[in-house]
Design a protein around this motif. Sequence first.
Motif, short mmCIF file in Angstrom:
data_model
loop_
_atom_site.label_atom_id
_atom_site.label_comp_id
_atom_site.label_asym_id
_atom_site.label_seq_id
_atom_site.Cartn_x
_atom_site.Cartn_y
_atom_site.Cartn_z
N VAL A 197 0.84 -1.20 0.00
CA VAL A 197 0.00 0.00 0.00
C VAL A 197 0.88 1.24 0.00
CG1 VAL A 197 -1.72 1.33 1.27
CG2 VAL A 197 -1.92 -1.17 1.13
N ARG A 198 1.92 1.24 0.82
CA ARG A 198 2.83 2.40 0.88
C ARG A 198 3.52 2.60 -0.46
NH1 ARG A 198 7.95 2.71 0.90
NH2 ARG A 198 8.21 0.49 1.30
N ARG A 199 4.03 1.53 -1.06
CA ARG A 199 4.73 1.65 -2.35
C ARG A 199 3.77 2.12 -3.44
NH1 ARG A 199 6.50 -3.69 -3.65
NH2 ARG A 199 7.21 -2.73 -5.59
N ALA A 200 2.53 1.67 -3.38
CA ALA A 200 1.54 2.12 -4.36
C ALA A 200 1.31 3.62 -4.23
CB ALA A 200 0.24 1.35 -4.19
N ARG A 201 1.21 4.11 -3.00
CA ARG A 201 0.99 5.54 -2.77
C ARG A 201 2.17 6.37 -3.26
NH1 ARG A 201 -1.12 4.66 3.40
NH2 ARG A 201 -3.32 4.20 2.93
N GLU A 202 3.36 5.78 -3.24
CA GLU A 202 4.56 6.51 -3.65
C GLU A 202 4.85 6.35 -5.15
OE1 GLU A 202 7.56 4.96 -1.05
OE2 GLU A 202 6.80 6.06 0.71
N SER A 203 3.99 5.65 -5.86
CA SER A 203 4.14 5.45 -7.31
C SER A 203 3.22 6.41 -8.06
CB SER A 203 3.79 4.00 -7.68
OG SER A 203 4.61 3.07 -6.99
N PRO A 204 3.56 6.75 -9.32
CA PRO A 204 2.75 7.72 -10.08
C PRO A 204 1.47 7.12 -10.67
CG PRO A 204 4.61 7.00 -11.40
CD PRO A 204 4.79 6.36 -10.05
N VAL A 205 0.58 6.69 -9.77
CA VAL A 205 -0.67 6.05 -10.19
C VAL A 205 -1.67 7.09 -10.69
CG1 VAL A 205 -0.41 4.08 -8.62
CG2 VAL A 205 -1.58 6.15 -7.84
N ASP A 206 -2.71 6.61 -11.35
CA ASP A 206 -3.83 7.46 -11.76
C ASP A 206 -4.47 8.10 -10.53
OD1 ASP A 206 -6.14 8.42 -13.28
OD2 ASP A 206 -7.21 6.75 -12.35
N VAL A 207 -5.01 9.29 -10.68
CA VAL A 207 -5.57 10.02 -9.55
C VAL A 207 -6.70 9.25 -8.88
CG1 VAL A 207 -7.19 11.34 -11.01
CG2 VAL A 207 -6.47 12.25 -8.79
N GLY A 208 -7.49 8.52 -9.65
CA GLY A 208 -8.57 7.74 -9.06
C GLY A 208 -8.04 6.64 -8.15
N ILE A 209 -6.96 5.99 -8.60
CA ILE A 209 -6.32 4.97 -7.77
C ILE A 209 -5.72 5.61 -6.53
CG2 ILE A 209 -4.47 3.26 -7.68
CD1 ILE A 209 -4.87 2.80 -10.67
N ALA A 210 -5.10 6.77 -6.70
CA ALA A 210 -4.48 7.47 -5.57
C ALA A 210 -5.53 7.78 -4.50
CB ALA A 210 -3.80 8.74 -6.04
N GLU A 211 -6.71 8.23 -4.91
CA GLU A 211 -7.76 8.54 -3.96
C GLU A 211 -8.22 7.28 -3.23
OE1 GLU A 211 -10.71 10.46 -6.30
OE2 GLU A 211 -9.61 12.37 -6.43
N TRP A 212 -8.35 6.18 -3.98
CA TRP A 212 -8.75 4.91 -3.38
C TRP A 212 -7.72 4.42 -2.36
CZ3 TRP A 212 -6.29 0.07 -4.62
CH2 TRP A 212 -6.88 -1.04 -3.99
N LEU A 213 -6.45 4.59 -2.68
CA LEU A 213 -5.38 4.13 -1.78
C LEU A 213 -5.41 4.84 -0.43
CD1 LEU A 213 -2.42 3.87 -4.34
CD2 LEU A 213 -3.47 1.96 -3.11
N THR A 214 -5.92 6.08 -0.42
CA THR A 214 -5.99 6.81 0.85
C THR A 214 -7.00 6.18 1.80
OG1 THR A 214 -7.71 8.36 0.10
CG2 THR A 214 -5.40 8.98 -0.29
N THR A 215 -7.89 5.34 1.30
CA THR A 215 -8.90 4.69 2.14
C THR A 215 -8.39 3.41 2.77
OG1 THR A 215 -9.90 3.34 0.38
CG2 THR A 215 -10.68 5.62 0.61
N LEU A 216 -7.20 2.96 2.33
CA LEU A 216 -6.66 1.69 2.83
C LEU A 216 -5.73 1.92 4.01
CD1 LEU A 216 -5.72 -0.10 -0.53
CD2 LEU A 216 -7.91 -0.11 0.70
N PRO A 217 -5.73 1.01 4.98
CA PRO A 217 -4.78 1.12 6.08
C PRO A 217 -3.37 0.80 5.58
CG PRO A 217 -5.99 -0.93 6.25
CD PRO A 217 -6.63 -0.15 5.13
N GLY A 218 -2.38 1.38 6.24
CA GLY A 218 -1.01 1.08 5.84
C GLY A 218 -0.22 2.35 5.63
#
Length: 218
Positions: A197-218
């Motif tokens: 989850v942390r590595r995903a947040r630090e990667s240049p993902v699509d904005v929709g994915i980035a918003e979804w990742l903020t809802t996940l613990p980690g």
Amino acid sequence: MNDETTVESVQVGRSRLIDLGERTITSGIDKRQVPGIEVVRSGVTDDAIVADYHGGEGQAVYVYGRADYSWFEDELGVALPGGTFGENVTLRAIPSDPRVGDRLAFESGVVLEVTGPRTPCATFAGRMREVIGPEAARGWVKRFTQAHRPGVYCRVIEPGVIRPGMGVAVERTSPDHILVTELWGLYPEGDRDPDLVRRARESPVDVGIAEWLTTLPG
């Protein structure tokens, strides 16, 4: 590490009704092959999309690979021409183990950057009902998900024209960025690896994915 591949075909969608069984919707998932496409920051010129659900800077271009189509052709027993899954660009092969942030550099000067996997939806299932028949397409969303061959969404770094036959150099990003398959594995509900989850947040993902990742613990 750099890899190379080739453009097999390019496609744009036309807006039309898709029968989902219980209802019909308007969609541009029905992609048709054309001699060339123009990609700009917001997407593909003349490509019909439903902006409420698709498109945007991080989903400007959808790319799929012939090798993955071949796998589905063997499974389904039917031919699947480029564009069947709704992609704009069909490559001979998606680079192995793509990461979010990998770049596809086309010989025309176009550069695309991988932002994440495509997630299947009811519209995709409805389109496959047309292609392979209602019975064969039953449970398509689950079947596509379990195949782990999602293709990749990309943002446009350098706009321009893409045509069939063009060479494509794959420019690998930092190994710290998450693999597309790892990101794909975060979608099912359940225990998720906090490090992924942390590595995903630090990667240049699509904005929709980035918003979804903020809802996940980690």
